[in-house]
Scaffold this motif. Sequence first.
Motif: not given
Length: 222
Positions: A25-47
């Motif tokens: 997760k942390q690597t994906l957030m760094r790669l996004s360059g924004t560090g803002t995918i935490s909420g959308s990441f969680s929603l995507h995993v639950v989905w």
Amino acid sequence: MVHAEPIHRLSRYVMHYVSKLCDHKQTLMRLSGTGTISGSFSLHVVWIIMRLLSKLDVKLKQCRDPPANRFFAMNNFHFIMQNIQACPELLEIVADDNLNKLNAKFQKARFDYLKLTFDVVLRNLRDEGVNKIKILSFRVVKLKDRLKRFNYEFEKHEKELGKVVVPDFGLVLELRKLIVEMVVTAYASFLVHTKKVARLETYVKYSVEEIESAIQGFYDCR
């Protein structure tokens, strides 16, 4: 016939996939360059997990054998729960509410599986007015018939369930414990009737302890 594949390959693949996503997760957030995918990441995993459950429901509707259907559901729901609980990040994302709903699905599937599987055994141990039969010879015939049918059905289950694979040993122990509570308690109660009729003793093939011991051989864990 119990489902030949207790854990569906889709369950294994998806749960492995979401666990790896959480590990990185942390690597994906760094790669996004924004560090803002935490909420959308969680929603995507639950989905993803909800889609898996939806796909499993489709598979379950295709299984026309009720005990096999519930056996398959029980194992897959248990497997998904285990994987969520084994990953702290995933456990946090799924949250208690979703996990409780999944646990309820598992508990119901397990209850239905055991009821469907052992109803034919327990049916022979129910009172159904045996004590009300006044003529001793008639009562003996009734009890003898039930004992013979119980022995036959229990032996058939012993032979079949000794070969059934339940992948998780913890679940195996749970199932054995619940079956002991269901069958042994009912059998011990039924034997009270036989002790009141001396000539029935020869038809009691198994002691309570032997029934309980036999149940410990139910299910194979690989």
